[in-house]
Design an enzyme around this catalytic site. Structure first.
Site, PDB file in Angstrom:
ATOM      1  N   ASN A  98      58.312  57.409 -13.373  1.00  0.00           N
ATOM      2  CA  ASN A  98      58.741  56.056 -13.728  1.00  0.00           C
ATOM      3  C   ASN A  98      58.293  55.756 -15.157  1.00  0.00           C
ATOM      4  OD1 ASN A  98      59.020  53.290 -14.064  1.00  0.00           O
ATOM      5  ND2 ASN A  98      58.162  52.757 -12.063  1.00  0.00           N
ATOM      6  N   CYS A 113      60.035  46.781 -15.859  1.00  0.00           N
ATOM      7  CA  CYS A 113      60.932  47.926 -15.617  1.00  0.00           C
ATOM      8  C   CYS A 113      62.406  47.546 -15.638  1.00  0.00           C
ATOM      9  CB  CYS A 113      60.596  48.589 -14.289  1.00  0.00           C
ATOM     10  SG  CYS A 113      58.957  49.302 -14.284  1.00  0.00           S
ATOM     11  N   HIS A 129      67.122  52.135 -12.403  1.00  0.00           N
ATOM     12  CA  HIS A 129      65.722  52.331 -12.802  1.00  0.00           C
ATOM     13  C   HIS A 129      65.152  53.469 -11.958  1.00  0.00           C
ATOM     14  CE1 HIS A 129      61.649  51.894 -13.837  1.00  0.00           C
ATOM     15  NE2 HIS A 129      61.271  51.221 -12.764  1.00  0.00           N
TER      16      HIS A 129
HETATM   17  N1  ACO Z   1      48.627  60.686  -2.285  1.00  0.00           N
HETATM   18  C1  ACO Z   1      48.330  60.713  -1.001  1.00  0.00           C
HETATM   19  N2  ACO Z   1      48.257  59.610  -0.242  1.00  0.00           N
HETATM   20  C2  ACO Z   1      48.521  58.427  -0.829  1.00  0.00           C
HETATM   21  C3  ACO Z   1      48.849  58.330  -2.192  1.00  0.00           C
HETATM   22  C4  ACO Z   1      48.893  59.522  -2.915  1.00  0.00           C
HETATM   23  N3  ACO Z   1      49.211  59.548  -4.237  1.00  0.00           N
HETATM   24  N4  ACO Z   1      49.055  57.032  -2.481  1.00  0.00           N
HETATM   25  C5  ACO Z   1      48.869  56.333  -1.370  1.00  0.00           C
HETATM   26  N5  ACO Z   1      48.540  57.180  -0.352  1.00  0.00           N
HETATM   27  C6  ACO Z   1      48.250  56.876   1.033  1.00  0.00           C
HETATM   28  C7  ACO Z   1      47.837  55.456   1.245  1.00  0.00           C
HETATM   29  O1  ACO Z   1      46.452  55.296   1.023  1.00  0.00           O
HETATM   30  C8  ACO Z   1      48.213  55.266   2.692  1.00  0.00           C
HETATM   31  O2  ACO Z   1      47.211  55.839   3.487  1.00  0.00           O
HETATM   32  P1  ACO Z   1      46.789  55.163   4.913  1.00  0.00           P
HETATM   33  O3  ACO Z   1      48.030  55.204   5.741  1.00  0.00           O
HETATM   34  O4  ACO Z   1      45.707  56.048   5.383  1.00  0.00           O
HETATM   35  O5  ACO Z   1      46.365  53.769   4.564  1.00  0.00           O
HETATM   36  C9  ACO Z   1      49.464  56.113   2.874  1.00  0.00           C
HETATM   37  O6  ACO Z   1      49.462  57.022   1.771  1.00  0.00           O
HETATM   38  C10 ACO Z   1      50.743  55.333   2.847  1.00  0.00           C
HETATM   39  O7  ACO Z   1      50.701  54.432   1.720  1.00  0.00           O
HETATM   40  P2  ACO Z   1      51.917  53.476   1.389  1.00  0.00           P
HETATM   41  O8  ACO Z   1      51.560  52.622   0.237  1.00  0.00           O
HETATM   42  O9  ACO Z   1      52.368  52.810   2.641  1.00  0.00           O
HETATM   43  O10 ACO Z   1      53.030  54.558   0.959  1.00  0.00           O
HETATM   44  P3  ACO Z   1      54.533  54.331   0.665  1.00  0.00           P
HETATM   45  O11 ACO Z   1      55.360  55.176   1.538  1.00  0.00           O
HETATM   46  O12 ACO Z   1      54.887  52.866   0.593  1.00  0.00           O
HETATM   47  O13 ACO Z   1      54.688  54.937  -0.813  1.00  0.00           O
HETATM   48  C11 ACO Z   1      54.808  54.167  -3.087  1.00  0.00           C
HETATM   49  C12 ACO Z   1      53.919  54.381  -1.868  1.00  0.00           C
HETATM   50  C13 ACO Z   1      55.339  55.521  -3.521  1.00  0.00           C
HETATM   51  C14 ACO Z   1      53.990  53.539  -4.202  1.00  0.00           C
HETATM   52  C15 ACO Z   1      56.004  53.263  -2.713  1.00  0.00           C
HETATM   53  O14 ACO Z   1      55.528  52.139  -2.005  1.00  0.00           O
HETATM   54  C16 ACO Z   1      56.798  52.794  -3.899  1.00  0.00           C
HETATM   55  O15 ACO Z   1      57.481  53.580  -4.531  1.00  0.00           O
HETATM   56  N6  ACO Z   1      56.753  51.496  -4.186  1.00  0.00           N
HETATM   57  C17 ACO Z   1      57.558  50.938  -5.288  1.00  0.00           C
HETATM   58  C18 ACO Z   1      57.000  51.261  -6.615  1.00  0.00           C
HETATM   59  C19 ACO Z   1      57.965  50.824  -7.683  1.00  0.00           C
HETATM   60  O16 ACO Z   1      59.164  50.911  -7.512  1.00  0.00           O
HETATM   61  N7  ACO Z   1      57.536  50.292  -8.777  1.00  0.00           N
HETATM   62  C20 ACO Z   1      58.564  49.857  -9.736  1.00  0.00           C
HETATM   63  C21 ACO Z   1      58.162  48.884 -10.586  1.00  0.00           C
HETATM   64  S1  ACO Z   1      56.879  49.460 -11.646  1.00  0.00           S
HETATM   65  C22 ACO Z   1      56.848  48.443 -12.995  1.00  0.00           C
HETATM   66  O17 ACO Z   1      57.579  47.483 -13.112  1.00  0.00           O
HETATM   67  C23 ACO Z   1      55.763  48.720 -14.032  1.00  0.00           C
END
Ligand code: ACO
Length: 383
Positions: A340, A120, A310
């Site tokens: 993304n 990314c 990004h």
């Molecule tokens: N819908 C509903 N619930 C969900 C979903 C979803 N789509 N996805 C995860 N959850 C749940 C999880 O299971 C978890 O449940 P639990 O508490 O019962 O265990 C809860 O939501 C919280 O999950 P987290 O992973 O802690 O959620 P977070 O607030 O961290 O958000 C996210 C997740 C959006 C993926 C975030 O961590 C993020 O944006 N991370 C960075 C991603 C990124 O920037 N990638 C860039 C590089 S990609 C590349 O290079 C190809």
């Protein structure tokens, strides 16, 4: 002297996939996705290839097709393009490169073409590679003229830089933690070498090892064509859950594959991500890269007109804005409608910024990226 962006364009697939549609596929909701990421919908290329998207974005940047931003009236002469670089992790083929496919689709007779993979952060890495190549070529050409000798390398004065992703090919549509995040699209810029323009003011690239594999996409391990047998004994079975999105429906299939011992984890050919670990890395990396380019240019954040980051998660951008002590309004945020798009995302957002009139001649603009690798980087230029 420096590189000037003289054209910018983007291209999106037709098919829109809303959060509500994904909520019919996995256990998620529009409310969860919007609150946690800022994403409302994304585009999925069911009828377009990465070459189609990259070539369309490039035509808009070149001005041979309407819909892009151009510094001046009229289209760029295709014979004047010396170099095509494509940043991608989801190109149509490994060979030819995605850049070579786009070059062929556009008909650029004098260009050489190759790909850059920095996940990314690809946009920032690709722009750095190309601007350095153009600068080195200018230095070489000047020295050659002074010394009365031919240039030592291909003269490069004008380049096409494209981010083209059909990322949803790499998405496991049964994994709610990742499938809501990604989308397809392409962005492109035309870079022109100018003796009388400042161009890039500073850049910063950094790689942090990822021993835990917090962000990976594996090549499916396949030894079936190895003719001599026995070098690596197939051991164990790996169940690959594949799914195709076709008019909003997902088809999961279980295909057991032989895999060599020790490589079991490497068989999942989808985007694997430990969201929280990547989130933490990303928000710190963005602020670090932004401060590094400001420091190298001897500038303050208030001198930067527009920051194009990004487009992974609005919360990551907000966190970085807070660390930099500025408001979100200083950033181009385009992710709500596209998600993304990995190496395409910064150039797609840059096209929005140019077309939205946010960038004017003389403005300082910052591009910031981060991604798998773990890669991070920023580039500060004078428009
Ligand atoms: N819908 C509903 N619930 C969900 C979903 C979803 N789509 N996805 C995860 N959850 C749940 C999880 O299971 C978890 O449940 P639990 O508490 O019962 O265990 C809860 O939501 C919280 O999950 P987290 O992973 O802690 O959620 P977070 O607030 O961290 O958000 C996210 C997740 C959006 C993926 C975030 O961590 C993020 O944006 N991370 C960075 C991603 C990124 O920037 N990638 C860039 C590089 S990609 C590349 O290079 C190809």
């Amino acid at each position: 002297m420096g590189c000037k962006i003289i054209g910018c364009g983007k291209a999106l697939p037709e098919r829109v996939v809303t959060n509500d549609e994904l909520a019919g596929l996995v256990d998620t909701s529009d409310e969860w996705i919007v609150t946690r990421t800022g994403i409302r919908e994304r585009r999925v290329a069911v009828g377009e290839t990465a070459t189609d998207l990259g070539a369309t974005a490039a035509r808009r940047a070149l001005g041979t097709e309407a819909g892009g931003w151009r510094e001046a009236e009229g289209a760029v002469d295709p014979t004047s393009i010396d170099l095509v670089v494509c940043m991608t992790i989801s190109g149509d083929t490994v060979v030819p490169s995605q850049a070579a496919m786009i070059k062929a689709a556009l008909g650029l007779p004098n260009a050489v073409a190759f790909d850059v993979n920095a996940a990314c952060a690809g946009c920032v890495y690709g722009m750095e590679v190309v601007t350095q190549m153009l600068e080195m070529s200018a230095i070489d050409q000047r020295a050659a003229a002074a010394e009365g000798r031919p240039p030592r390398s291909n003269p490069m004065r004008r380049a096409l830089v494209v981010g083209a992703e059909r990322l949803t090919r790499l998405v496991d549509w049964t994994d709610r933690a990742t499938c809501v995040l990604f989308g397809d699209g392409a962005g492109a810029v035309v870079l022109d070498w100018r003796e009388d323009e400042p161009g890039v003011l500073s850049s910063f690239l950094k790689n942090t090892d990822d021993p835990e594999g917090v962000l990976t996409v594996a090549n499916a391990f396949d030894m079936t064509t190895f003719p001599f047998g026995g070098a690596i004994e197939a051991a164990g079975e790996h169940s690959v859950a594949a799914a195709t999105l076709n008019d909003g429906t997902a088809a999961a299939l279980d295909a057991p594959e032989a895999c060599p011992e020790g490589y079991e984890g490497a068989l999942n050919p989808y985007i694997n991500m430990q969201g929280q670990a990547v989130f933490k890395f990303a928000s710190n990396a963005m602020a670090e890269a932004a401060l590094a380019v400001l420091d190298r240019a001897g500038m303050g954040i208030d001198e930067v007109k527009c920051i194009v980051p990004h487009q992974a998660n609005e919360r990551i951008i907000k966190y970085a804005a807070k660390k930099l002590g500025i408001g979100l309004d200083r950033f181009q945020v385009s992710l709500a409608s596209v998600g993304n798009t990995s190496a395409s995302s910064v150039l797609m957002a840059l096209a929005d910024a140019y077309q939205g009139g946010r960038i004017e001649p003389g403005d300082a603009v910052m591009l910031v990226g981060f991604g798998g690798g773990l890669t991070a980087g920023a580039l500060l230029y004078r428009a």
